[in-house]
Design a protein around this motif. Structure first.
Motif: not given
Length: 426
Positions: A394-408
């Motif tokens: 779950w932590f791996f996906w949490y990091v991914t989701a935050c990076i995606f928000c920054s990408l936006l």
């Protein structure tokens, strides 16, 4: 003295102080494997690490206060004055930890004193980032601003690397494991306090930036917080572009050493060597990508991090948990840090270029510190807690989701190299 020589000396002075501050802060994480039992005597090593990670997170929770107070001070009294005060507070925090009695001697007061010292360090570091980013960006020329300001992260990483190398020297050359756990962990905090004194004198001799000098010459009273609130879009951009980058940074640097021990099942010595080697190469990448941003713009570099970080975080961290080979683990960590360089190399200058000089230190420091407190400072705690609960993925996906928000955010934000407010003379 020629303008170029003066500029280089100013950048060196600011950078050396930054290195010392980050060394002091990262020594806590590097040596927590050894002093955890001294403050949190529990039979389960993972619970000890959870407790020390919690105190580490507390040091980040106070950072917005430091970003606010030191940002105000830097915008009202000068960048040099704020940077000097910042390194003084860090010195005090390190000295307190170096001499703090253990739980066996003073009971529950030991972790309380540790927490207070950590809060003092967090207050210092909360003000360091915004003021240092502002100072380095203002003393650099517009053509090479990305390159020069990248040295903030060069010295930040160097401070972390120096903390790791201190651990390596003590581990392999000077002390045994039991000696490190008994008393040896105090040595790096004592070194940090002494280095901070040197940083204090270095910063007292730095020149003030022309941007602040022009503002001070107007002698017109202003209210930085009130003016900052007139820039909600810029504040939102700082928060958005920082979210994913800071979480990824603290995942692959601060938390990674413990991740390699607890999840990858490598030895402490192997984890330390991997961290040191990968951080050294990571450090060398910063000015390279800073230079690239001066040529192609800031946004393409940030976009590279956002896209690759979103696509590769889960595969990289999953692959790490499945390997037991130290070299493979090193290459995976290095790959993650290469991707992360797209953020770390230029994030400071991007934020500085968003704000006018009269609120620049506050505008960079406060929203950044808030975001780091919420996402970066809690990375180690969240990762350890989810592992303890049996849901590490779950932590791996949490990091991914935050990076995606920054990408936006990177997708819609202006390229600050072309729309910089640093060169605007009001």
């Amino acid at each position: 003295m020629s303008p170029l020589r003066q500029r280089l000396l100013s950048i060196f002075g600011g950078s050396v102080g930054n290195l010392i501050e980050w060394y002091d802060f990262y020594v806590y994480s590097a040596f927590s494997l050894y002093f955890a039992q001294a403050f949190f005597p529990d039979a389960d090593p993972l619970v000890q690490q959870l407790n020390t990670a919690g105190v580490f997170a507390l040091g980040f929770l106070i950072r917005p206060v430091g970003g606010w107070l030191m940002g105000l001070y830097a915008d009202l009294r000068g960048r040099r004055a704020a940077l000097t005060l910042s390194v003084t507070l860090m010195c005090l925090g390190s000295l307190v930890i170096a001499v703090c009695p253990t739980y066996a001697r003073i009971g529950v007061m030991a972790p309380v004193v540790l927490m207070l010292a950590r809060l003092l360090q967090g207050l210092s570091l909360g003000g360091e980032y915004g003021t240092s980013a502002t100072y380095l960006s203002e003393v650099a020329t517009s053509r090479h601003r990305g390159f020069y300001s990248s040295f903030q992260y060069v010295t930040l990483i160097m401070g972390q690397l120096l903390a790791t190398l201190t651990l390596l020297v003590l581990q392999r050359l000077l002390l045994t494991g039991p000696q490190l756990e008994a008393w040896g962990w105090r040595i790096p905090f004592g070194i940090g306090a002494a280095l901070a004194i040197f940083g204090f004198y270095m910063r007292r001799n730095m020149v003030e930036t022309e941007a602040f000098t022009r503002e001070a010459a107007k002698q017109s009273g202003h209210h930085p917080m009130r003016e900052l609130l007139r820039h909600p879009k810029e504040i939102a951009v700082v928060v958005g572009l920082t979210m994913g980058g800071t979480l990824a940074f603290y995942t692959y640097t601060v938390y990674m050493q413990k991740f390699l021990v607890n999840s990858v099942r490598l030895t402490r010595d192997q984890a330390t060597l991997i961290s040191a080697g990968s951080l050294f190469l990571f450090m060398l990448l910063q000015p390279v990508l800073g230079f690239v941003s001066d040529k192609v713009g800031r946004r393409p570099v940030l976009m590279g991090f956002g896209i690759l970080g979103t696509l590769c975080t889960v595969p990289l961290l999953t692959a790490l948990t499945r390997t037991r080979d130290a070299f493979t683990a090193f290459m995976l960590v290095l790959a993650a840090l290469v991707i992360l360089s797209g953020y770390t190399s230029i994030n400071a200058v991007v934020k500085a270029e968003l704000f006018p000089a009269r609120i620049r230190a506050l505008g960079v420091g406060l929203p950044y510190a808030l975001t780091v407190s919420l996402f970066g400072g809690t990375a180690e705690y969240v990762g350890t807690r989810l592992k303890l609960a049996g849901h590490e993925v779950w932590f791996f996906w949490y990091v991914t989701a935050c990076i995606f928000c920054s990408l936006l955010v990177y997708t819609v934000m202006p390229d600050t190299r072309r729309h910089s407010r640093i060169d605007v003379v009001p």
